[in-house]
Scaffold this motif. Sequence first.
Motif, mmCIF file in Angstrom:
data_model
loop_
_atom_site.group_PDB
_atom_site.id
_atom_site.type_symbol
_atom_site.label_atom_id
_atom_site.label_comp_id
_atom_site.label_asym_id
_atom_site.label_seq_id
_atom_site.Cartn_x
_atom_site.Cartn_y
_atom_site.Cartn_z
ATOM 1 N N LEU A 134 -11.888 31.554 18.262
ATOM 2 C CA LEU A 134 -10.485 31.629 18.691
ATOM 3 C C LEU A 134 -10.114 33.099 18.815
ATOM 4 N N THR A 135 -9.630 33.487 19.988
ATOM 5 C CA THR A 135 -9.204 34.869 20.218
ATOM 6 C C THR A 135 -7.688 34.910 20.272
ATOM 7 N N THR A 136 -7.087 35.727 19.399
ATOM 8 C CA THR A 136 -5.641 35.893 19.329
ATOM 9 C C THR A 136 -5.290 37.316 19.741
ATOM 10 N N ARG A 137 -4.338 37.456 20.647
ATOM 11 C CA ARG A 137 -3.887 38.764 21.098
ATOM 12 C C ARG A 137 -2.372 38.863 20.950
ATOM 13 N N SER A 138 -1.915 40.014 20.488
ATOM 14 C CA SER A 138 -0.480 40.253 20.329
ATOM 15 C C SER A 138 -0.160 41.668 20.807
ATOM 16 N N LEU A 139 0.962 41.809 21.494
ATOM 17 C CA LEU A 139 1.430 43.109 21.955
ATOM 18 C C LEU A 139 2.935 43.210 21.705
ATOM 19 N N SER A 140 3.342 44.201 20.905
ATOM 20 C CA SER A 140 4.752 44.471 20.634
ATOM 21 C C SER A 140 5.095 45.828 21.219
ATOM 22 N N THR A 141 6.210 45.916 21.970
ATOM 23 C CA THR A 141 6.553 47.156 22.660
ATOM 24 C C THR A 141 8.029 47.504 22.485
ATOM 25 N N LEU A 142 8.300 48.797 22.491
ATOM 26 C CA LEU A 142 9.649 49.339 22.560
ATOM 27 C C LEU A 142 9.666 50.341 23.701
ATOM 28 N N THR A 143 10.519 50.100 24.687
ATOM 29 C CA THR A 143 10.573 50.949 25.870
ATOM 30 C C THR A 143 11.959 51.561 25.989
ATOM 31 N N ALA A 144 11.988 52.881 26.124
ATOM 32 C CA ALA A 144 13.247 53.612 26.292
ATOM 33 C C ALA A 144 13.206 54.346 27.624
ATOM 34 N N ARG A 145 14.135 54.009 28.506
ATOM 35 C CA ARG A 145 14.129 54.608 29.844
ATOM 36 C C ARG A 145 14.743 56.002 29.809
ATOM 37 N N LEU A 146 14.023 56.964 30.432
ATOM 38 C CA LEU A 146 14.499 58.340 30.523
ATOM 39 C C LEU A 146 15.295 58.584 31.791
ATOM 40 N N ASN A 147 14.855 57.947 32.891
ATOM 41 C CA ASN A 147 15.603 57.992 34.147
ATOM 42 C C ASN A 147 15.235 56.746 34.944
ATOM 43 N N SER A 148 15.546 56.721 36.225
ATOM 44 C CA SER A 148 15.348 55.505 37.012
ATOM 45 C C SER A 148 13.880 55.139 37.190
ATOM 46 N N HIS A 149 12.966 56.077 37.001
ATOM 47 C CA HIS A 149 11.541 55.802 37.208
ATOM 48 C C HIS A 149 10.659 56.082 35.995
ATOM 49 N N LEU A 150 11.147 56.843 35.031
ATOM 50 C CA LEU A 150 10.312 57.300 33.916
ATOM 51 C C LEU A 150 10.833 56.751 32.595
ATOM 52 N N ALA A 151 9.889 56.302 31.718
ATOM 53 C CA ALA A 151 10.262 55.745 30.415
ATOM 54 C C ALA A 151 9.243 56.165 29.376
ATOM 55 N N LEU A 152 9.663 56.166 28.116
ATOM 56 C CA LEU A 152 8.773 56.363 26.970
ATOM 57 C C LEU A 152 8.482 54.997 26.368
ATOM 58 N N LYS A 153 7.206 54.705 26.137
ATOM 59 C CA LYS A 153 6.808 53.390 25.643
ATOM 60 C C LYS A 153 6.021 53.526 24.349
ATOM 61 N N LEU A 154 6.465 52.828 23.305
ATOM 62 C CA LEU A 154 5.742 52.717 22.047
ATOM 63 C C LEU A 154 5.216 51.290 21.937
ATOM 64 N N SER A 155 3.962 51.131 21.544
ATOM 65 C CA SER A 155 3.404 49.778 21.487
ATOM 66 C C SER A 155 2.436 49.629 20.313
ATOM 67 N N TYR A 156 2.333 48.387 19.862
ATOM 68 C CA TYR A 156 1.370 48.023 18.821
ATOM 69 C C TYR A 156 0.615 46.789 19.303
ATOM 70 N N GLU A 157 -0.708 46.886 19.392
ATOM 71 C CA GLU A 157 -1.547 45.795 19.870
ATOM 72 C C GLU A 157 -2.488 45.334 18.761
ATOM 73 N N LEU A 158 -2.732 44.045 18.749
ATOM 74 C CA LEU A 158 -3.659 43.446 17.800
ATOM 75 C C LEU A 158 -4.505 42.423 18.537
ATOM 76 N N GLU A 159 -5.808 42.440 18.265
ATOM 77 C CA GLU A 159 -6.730 41.443 18.832
ATOM 78 C C GLU A 159 -7.677 40.971 17.738
ATOM 79 N N HIS A 160 -7.740 39.652 17.556
ATOM 80 C CA HIS A 160 -8.570 39.073 16.502
ATOM 81 C C HIS A 160 -9.499 38.033 17.101
ATOM 82 N N ASN A 161 -10.779 38.182 16.837
ATOM 83 C CA ASN A 161 -11.798 37.220 17.241
ATOM 84 C C ASN A 161 -12.315 36.552 15.975
ATOM 85 N N SER A 162 -12.117 35.245 15.851
ATOM 86 C CA SER A 162 -12.473 34.560 14.611
ATOM 87 C C SER A 162 -13.973 34.546 14.345
ATOM 88 N N ARG A 163 -14.784 34.700 15.409
ATOM 89 C CA ARG A 163 -16.236 34.689 15.233
ATOM 90 C C ARG A 163 -16.881 35.562 16.315
#
Length: 248
Positions: free
Chosen positions: A198-227
Amino acid sequence: MRLKVILALWSGLLTTGGIAQASPFYAPPPPEDDAPPWSGEAELGFTHLQGNTNSQTLIAKGRLVWLTGNLTHSLRGEVRHVTQDSETSAEQYLMAARERIDIEGPHYLFGFTRWEKDRFSGYDYQATAIGGYGRQLVSNERHILSLETGPGYRIDSVTDDRDRRLGVIYGALDYRWHFSDTASLGQELSLEATDPNLTTRSLSTLTARLNSHLALKLSYELEHNSRPPDAAMARTDHITSASLLYDW
């Protein structure tokens, strides 16, 4: 000295834990009525730390989306590469394509293919094809919540072993909260169940826009393979990253 401390902290943000798999949920949000026919985004994070520890980290991601009637097409690619004291400690590549067909109301059908290679996962590569049904449970100015499920097929190319061809049962959740005009939170979760693991994937993000095209993105990713394969470095990988996001 102060500059080295700042660089070390930034490098730590980009390289916490091992290499993680790519974003688990491949559906862009449902297009707005006035959405342009073509859109995309590019994400880049890079650090170079030299001194007592010599390390470099590169994170590059890109996605292209275009609309054809009630069809939403998307292509995406990702690269992650980390070296420390001239030794590669993380290396991962991903390419994926996805189709979404909007049908009556909040319902849609989807299909995607994904090819990924993680040097330290124990696999030479993994190739996956999945299709199924999705539903927008919530879609308004502040909140978007989607669920997907469907069957699939995966090829696991294992180092020094024959390829494994597996049926897959897939389920995913995508939640986005636009809590202000310039900031949003996202949570993506997917499960891919096969006979051996069983493969479990999780992605949590916080995005703060700086202008109409540019943003700062913070993220935390986790991937677990049971075997995972015996050659894998670990069952669970984590990565915390900070990067700049450009969209158009």
